[in-house]
Scaffold this motif. Structure first.
Motif, PDB file in Angstrom:
ATOM      1  N   TYR A  47      62.815  93.632  32.106  1.00  0.00           N
ATOM      2  CA  TYR A  47      64.012  93.107  31.692  1.00  0.00           C
ATOM      3  C   TYR A  47      63.772  91.849  30.747  1.00  0.00           C
ATOM      4  CZ  TYR A  47      62.797  90.141  35.519  1.00  0.00           C
ATOM      5  OH  TYR A  47      62.154  89.263  36.544  1.00  0.00           O
ATOM      6  N   PRO A  96      75.658  92.656  30.036  1.00  0.00           N
ATOM      7  CA  PRO A  96      74.764  93.236  31.018  1.00  0.00           C
ATOM      8  C   PRO A  96      74.531  94.642  30.681  1.00  0.00           C
ATOM      9  CG  PRO A  96      76.296  92.007  32.388  1.00  0.00           C
ATOM     10  CD  PRO A  96      76.605  91.863  31.048  1.00  0.00           C
ATOM     11  N   TRP A  99      71.829  94.339  28.073  1.00  0.00           N
ATOM     12  CA  TRP A  99      70.597  94.082  28.615  1.00  0.00           C
ATOM     13  C   TRP A  99      69.930  95.283  29.446  1.00  0.00           C
ATOM     14  CZ3 TRP A  99      70.117  88.422  30.670  1.00  0.00           C
ATOM     15  CH2 TRP A  99      68.802  87.927  30.748  1.00  0.00           C
ATOM     16  N   VAL A 100      70.584  95.931  30.145  1.00  0.00           N
ATOM     17  CA  VAL A 100      70.254  97.082  30.811  1.00  0.00           C
ATOM     18  C   VAL A 100      69.637  98.184  29.770  1.00  0.00           C
ATOM     19  CG1 VAL A 100      70.816  99.047  32.280  1.00  0.00           C
ATOM     20  CG2 VAL A 100      71.468  96.640  32.826  1.00  0.00           C
ATOM     21  N   THR A 104      65.829  99.257  30.188  1.00  0.00           N
ATOM     22  CA  THR A 104      65.483 100.668  30.726  1.00  0.00           C
ATOM     23  C   THR A 104      65.127 101.629  29.516  1.00  0.00           C
ATOM     24  OG1 THR A 104      67.723 101.351  30.516  1.00  0.00           O
ATOM     25  CG2 THR A 104      66.959 100.299  32.599  1.00  0.00           C
ATOM     26  N   PRO A 109      72.319 104.368  29.636  1.00  0.00           N
ATOM     27  CA  PRO A 109      72.642 102.678  29.005  1.00  0.00           C
ATOM     28  C   PRO A 109      72.878 102.748  27.559  1.00  0.00           C
ATOM     29  CG  PRO A 109      70.827 102.630  30.785  1.00  0.00           C
ATOM     30  CD  PRO A 109      70.988 104.082  30.410  1.00  0.00           C
TER      31      PRO A 109
END
Length: 254
Positions: A47, A96, A99-100, A104, A109
């Motif tokens: 992350y 978020p 960011w995900v 990943t 996503p």
């Protein structure tokens, strides 16, 4: 607040559910670090593998929370706070999601990151319509539904998402100029120009991410990083523009 939260949550869950199916397996999305000019650091957790591109997403949370806490002059219409809160919650949710995607580098996503951009831009015409004609549930439903369904263009062509996004941006700009002509002043003009400059910066800096990385100035804080800064500023100045015109429009109807 509760109704605005549900308004944002339901479409997000719908898109999330479909993004995790095989429906969009043919959609062209970037799922590797080579797409970004910022070098990934294998010593850091996933992350934070690209620390600057990851941490900038906190800006969406900040700008969303900031505007969510701002009070609106809703004496003329109680829905004024609602349209503001929906937009603020969209900003909070987008941080978020982006960011995900970076953490990943998975398809779902990545698809969701593209998809949710469309109803975010579509909310600008909805807000403009509210300023001009008051709350119109059918109009809101139609605009948001068209924005969500427009992502289907990505199934028809590799650049389908870009076409859908271009349509949403153009629609938002046209409605913005329209409501400015009706209720605007020098202050709203300044906000509108800054929002458009931020939008242009977002697009140009993102496209030139690798090109700009040839220069030392953009080797750590890359073009993609600065494009997200412009995107956050685009949110902010859109809020400034729309809340200012909302107050002016409500005062004229009193």
């Amino acid at each position: 607040m509760k109704s605005a939260f549900i308004h944002v949550l339901l479409p997000l869950c719908f898109c999330l559910a479909l993004a995790n199916t095989s429906l969009f397996d043919s959609v062209l999305v970037d799922m590797n670090y080579d797409h970004y000019a910022e070098k990934n650091l294998e010593s850091l957790p996933c992350y934070l593998a690209m620390p600057f591109n990851s941490l900038i997403n906190l800006g969406y949370l900040y700008i969303g929370i900031y505007w969510l806490l701002q009070q609106t002059d809703s004496k003329g219409d109680p829905k004024a706070g609602y349209v503001k809160d929906v937009f603020a919650l969209m900003a909070i949710a987008y941080g978020p999601v982006q960011w995900v995607r970076l953490a990943t580098l998975r398809r779902a996503p990545s698809v969701l990151d593209q998809w949710v951009t469309l109803p975010i831009f579509a909310w600008v015409p909805v807000w403009c319509q509210f300023i001009e004609n008051g709350w119109r549930p059918r109009y809101t439903f139609a605009v948001e539904l068209c924005a969500i369904l427009s992502y289907g263009l990505s199934l028809l062509h590799d650049q389908g998402f870009e076409v859908a996004l271009g349509i949403q941006v153009t629609f938002a700009v046209i409605k913005g100029f329209g409501v400015h002509r009706k209720y605007g002043d020098f202050r709203s003009q300044r906000y509108l120009v800054l929002a458009l400059l931020s939008c242009s910066g977002f697009v140009v800096l993102k496209v030139l991410d690798h090109t700009l990385a040839k220069y030392r100035l953009f080797q750590h804080l890359t073009g993609h990083f600065w494009s997200k800064v412009c995107d956050i500023l685009q949110f902010h100045y859109s809020f400034c523009f729309l809340t200012h015109l909302t107050n002016r429009g409500l005062k004229r109807t009193e």
